[in-house]
Design a protein around this motif. Structure first.
Motif, PDB file in Angstrom:
ATOM      1  N   LEU A 141       0.803  -1.250  -0.078  1.00  0.00           N
ATOM      2  CA  LEU A 141       0.159   0.008   0.045  1.00  0.00           C
ATOM      3  C   LEU A 141       0.887   1.117   0.002  1.00  0.00           C
ATOM      4  N   THR A 142       1.949   1.043   0.576  1.00  0.00           N
ATOM      5  CA  THR A 142       2.857   2.042   0.740  1.00  0.00           C
ATOM      6  C   THR A 142       3.513   2.656  -0.575  1.00  0.00           C
ATOM      7  N   ALA A 143       3.802   1.668  -1.460  1.00  0.00           N
ATOM      8  CA  ALA A 143       4.350   1.467  -2.624  1.00  0.00           C
ATOM      9  C   ALA A 143       3.436   2.242  -3.956  1.00  0.00           C
ATOM     10  N   THR A 144       2.388   1.571  -3.720  1.00  0.00           N
ATOM     11  CA  THR A 144       1.281   2.170  -4.527  1.00  0.00           C
ATOM     12  C   THR A 144       0.968   3.542  -4.565  1.00  0.00           C
ATOM     13  N   GLU A 145       0.873   4.110  -2.914  1.00  0.00           N
ATOM     14  CA  GLU A 145       0.366   5.387  -2.717  1.00  0.00           C
ATOM     15  C   GLU A 145       1.562   6.558  -2.995  1.00  0.00           C
ATOM     16  N   SER A 146       2.837   5.877  -2.819  1.00  0.00           N
ATOM     17  CA  SER A 146       3.841   6.885  -3.030  1.00  0.00           C
ATOM     18  C   SER A 146       5.272   5.933  -3.558  1.00  0.00           C
ATOM     19  N   PRO A 147       5.417   5.821  -4.873  1.00  0.00           N
ATOM     20  CA  PRO A 147       6.246   5.041  -5.437  1.00  0.00           C
ATOM     21  C   PRO A 147       7.817   5.388  -4.873  1.00  0.00           C
ATOM     22  N   VAL A 148       8.018   6.628  -4.754  1.00  0.00           N
ATOM     23  CA  VAL A 148       9.296   7.167  -4.057  1.00  0.00           C
ATOM     24  C   VAL A 148       9.456   6.612  -2.710  1.00  0.00           C
ATOM     25  N   GLU A 149       8.644   6.718  -1.855  1.00  0.00           N
ATOM     26  CA  GLU A 149       8.661   6.219  -0.625  1.00  0.00           C
ATOM     27  C   GLU A 149       8.753   4.899  -0.493  1.00  0.00           C
ATOM     28  N   GLY A 150       8.267   3.876  -1.383  1.00  0.00           N
ATOM     29  CA  GLY A 150       8.177   2.459  -1.460  1.00  0.00           C
ATOM     30  C   GLY A 150       9.742   1.835  -1.328  1.00  0.00           C
ATOM     31  N   ILE A 151      10.787   2.594  -2.035  1.00  0.00           N
ATOM     32  CA  ILE A 151      12.083   2.061  -2.041  1.00  0.00           C
ATOM     33  C   ILE A 151      12.655   1.948  -0.517  1.00  0.00           C
ATOM     34  N   PRO A 152      12.844   3.131   0.075  1.00  0.00           N
ATOM     35  CA  PRO A 152      13.487   3.137   1.359  1.00  0.00           C
ATOM     36  C   PRO A 152      12.500   2.301   2.300  1.00  0.00           C
ATOM     37  N   VAL A 153      11.130   2.304   2.374  1.00  0.00           N
ATOM     38  CA  VAL A 153      10.476   1.277   3.188  1.00  0.00           C
ATOM     39  C   VAL A 153      11.066  -0.265   2.635  1.00  0.00           C
ATOM     40  N   MET A 154      10.980  -0.448   1.449  1.00  0.00           N
ATOM     41  CA  MET A 154      11.497  -1.916   1.030  1.00  0.00           C
ATOM     42  C   MET A 154      12.906  -2.176   1.778  1.00  0.00           C
ATOM     43  N   LEU A 155      13.681  -1.415   1.796  1.00  0.00           N
ATOM     44  CA  LEU A 155      14.960  -1.591   2.301  1.00  0.00           C
ATOM     45  C   LEU A 155      15.019  -1.721   3.880  1.00  0.00           C
ATOM     46  N   ALA A 156      14.460  -1.036   4.615  1.00  0.00           N
ATOM     47  CA  ALA A 156      14.114  -1.237   5.968  1.00  0.00           C
ATOM     48  C   ALA A 156      13.466  -2.511   6.302  1.00  0.00           C
ATOM     49  N   VAL A 157      12.276  -2.870   5.386  1.00  0.00           N
ATOM     50  CA  VAL A 157      11.684  -4.205   5.914  1.00  0.00           C
ATOM     51  C   VAL A 157      12.714  -5.348   5.447  1.00  0.00           C
ATOM     52  N   GLY A 158      13.514  -5.203   4.410  1.00  0.00           N
ATOM     53  CA  GLY A 158      14.556  -6.103   3.927  1.00  0.00           C
ATOM     54  C   GLY A 158      15.663  -6.255   5.153  1.00  0.00           C
ATOM     55  N   MET A 159      15.856  -5.339   5.679  1.00  0.00           N
ATOM     56  CA  MET A 159      17.041  -5.217   6.741  1.00  0.00           C
ATOM     57  C   MET A 159      16.460  -5.895   8.060  1.00  0.00           C
ATOM     58  N   HIS A 160      14.936  -5.608   8.347  1.00  0.00           N
ATOM     59  CA  HIS A 160      14.169  -6.067   9.400  1.00  0.00           C
ATOM     60  C   HIS A 160      14.149  -7.760   9.167  1.00  0.00           C
ATOM     61  N   ASN A 161      14.154  -8.339   7.934  1.00  0.00           N
ATOM     62  CA  ASN A 161      13.990  -9.556   7.705  1.00  0.00           C
ATOM     63  C   ASN A 161      15.237 -10.285   7.680  1.00  0.00           C
ATOM     64  N   ILE A 162      16.397  -9.790   7.618  1.00  0.00           N
ATOM     65  CA  ILE A 162      17.619 -10.581   7.692  1.00  0.00           C
ATOM     66  C   ILE A 162      17.612 -11.004   9.200  1.00  0.00           C
ATOM     67  N   PRO A 163      17.616 -10.472  10.245  1.00  0.00           N
ATOM     68  CA  PRO A 163      17.845 -11.122  11.695  1.00  0.00           C
ATOM     69  C   PRO A 163      16.572 -12.301  11.813  1.00  0.00           C
ATOM     70  N   ILE A 164      15.448 -12.095  10.950  1.00  0.00           N
ATOM     71  CA  ILE A 164      14.439 -13.049  11.098  1.00  0.00           C
ATOM     72  C   ILE A 164      15.088 -14.283  10.622  1.00  0.00           C
ATOM     73  N   GLY A 165      15.528 -14.208   9.215  1.00  0.00           N
ATOM     74  CA  GLY A 165      16.060 -15.408   8.461  1.00  0.00           C
ATOM     75  C   GLY A 165      17.113 -16.135   9.404  1.00  0.00           C
ATOM     76  N   LEU A 166      17.836 -15.354  10.121  1.00  0.00           N
ATOM     77  CA  LEU A 166      19.021 -16.050  10.998  1.00  0.00           C
ATOM     78  C   LEU A 166      18.083 -16.738  12.134  1.00  0.00           C
ATOM     79  N   SER A 167      17.169 -16.466  12.631  1.00  0.00           N
ATOM     80  CA  SER A 167      16.481 -16.860  13.939  1.00  0.00           C
ATOM     81  C   SER A 167      15.724 -18.240  13.376  1.00  0.00           C
ATOM     82  N   ILE A 168      15.237 -18.095  12.195  1.00  0.00           N
ATOM     83  CA  ILE A 168      14.776 -19.350  11.574  1.00  0.00           C
ATOM     84  C   ILE A 168      15.440 -20.494  11.270  1.00  0.00           C
ATOM     85  N   ALA A 169      16.588 -19.990  10.521  1.00  0.00           N
ATOM     86  CA  ALA A 169      17.584 -21.184  10.039  1.00  0.00           C
ATOM     87  C   ALA A 169      18.379 -21.928  11.022  1.00  0.00           C
ATOM     88  N   ILE A 170      18.887 -20.933  11.992  1.00  0.00           N
ATOM     89  CA  ILE A 170      19.895 -21.447  13.083  1.00  0.00           C
ATOM     90  C   ILE A 170      19.331 -22.832  13.691  1.00  0.00           C
TER      91      ILE A 170
END
Length: 265
Positions: A141-170
């Motif tokens: 919804l963020t990306a459709t309402e504001s395409p420019v804001e979508g990129i930094p939000v995507m990067l932030a969510v991606g960084m947020h998902n890296i430790p999640i991947g660690l916690s699942i895989a270990i």
């Protein structure tokens, strides 16, 4: 490229950070430090879920419901939170055998222990994946309402998902289930983010309802807290590596605090 496709690709990109985090956990080899790494990994997963639930989803739930019902919204959020824990408690009763820990010490045993650890790890993966649905909707919804804001939000969510991947895989990898299976679970968890985006595209009206969203967030928070205290933290301490367990929990809390601060920056 259409705006909808652009938003879906951003959401998929954020979700794929989960297997990237999982891959980082699989660099090492199983060996003498397995127990310490398992204690660390299960503690990390517990800390991740606790922070997501209590500092992310539950406050957002209260905000949505208070916007509708004033102070009574807090009671509704608490009801949804309790409902999530009740759902997990009922599932725990219906599916016995998910816990094989005795007073915080590991029960020695072969297949049962391996099975118990896998169930704990998968419980965390499922709880995190459920959380990815509203996160995917938010990013879409963020990306459709504001395409420019979508990129930094995507990067932030991606960084947020890296430790999640660690916690699942270990825990999955060090339970003896192999790199490919651990990565597959991380990949599926990341794909759930895209499913959230698709739901955001086709079910915009109900998903934007403060009542529906608030109750769903509270329910997911309750599920996460139950899984953390019933499965992950006891499993972490069952290896007798108290400092590794505590370090994992604190690391999970700090990782999530940092990445959620970046998401809301």
């Amino acid at each position: 490229m259409s705006l909808d496709l652009y938003a879906l690709l951003l959401t998929l990109g954020a979700g794929m950070a989960t297997p990237i985090g999982g891959a980082l956990a699989l660099i090492g080899r199983r060996g003498a430090h397995e127990e310490r790494l398992l204690a660390l990994g299960m503690g990390l997963a517990g800390g991740v879920l606790l922070y997501l639930a209590l500092q992310g989803l539950l406050p957002e739930s209260c905000e949505e419901l208070v916007s509708l019902y004033g102070e009574r919204g807090h009671i509704l959020a608490l009801g949804g939170f309790a409902g999530g824990m009740v759902v997990m408690a009922l599932l725990d009763r219906l599916l016995p055998g998910s816990s094989h820990h005795d007073n915080g010490m590991r029960v020695k045993g072969d297949v049962e222990e391996k099975h118990s650890l896998l169930i704990s790890a998968l419980a965390a993966a499922v709880a995190i994946s459920i959380h990815n649905i509203p996160e995917g909707m938010m990013l879409y919804l963020t990306a459709t309402e504001s395409p420019v804001e979508g990129i930094p939000v995507m990067l932030a969510v991606g960084m947020h998902n890296i430790p999640i991947g660690l916690s699942i895989a270990i825990p999955i990898y060090y339970a003896g289930y192999g790199r490919m299976r651990a990565l597959l679970v991380c990949l599926l968890s990341g794909v759930i983010e895209l499913i959230g985006a698709v739901l955001g595209a086709f079910l915009t009206a109900p998903m934007e309802s403060p009542l529906f969203l608030g109750l769903m967030l509270a329910l997911i928070a309750g599920i996460m807290v139950y899984v953390s205290f019933d499965e992950l933290i006891p499993a972490s301490y069952s290896y007798g590596r108290r400092h590794a367990s505590l370090f994992g929990i604190l690391l999970g809390l700090l990782f999530m605090g940092l990445t959620m601060a970046l998401m809301h920056h």
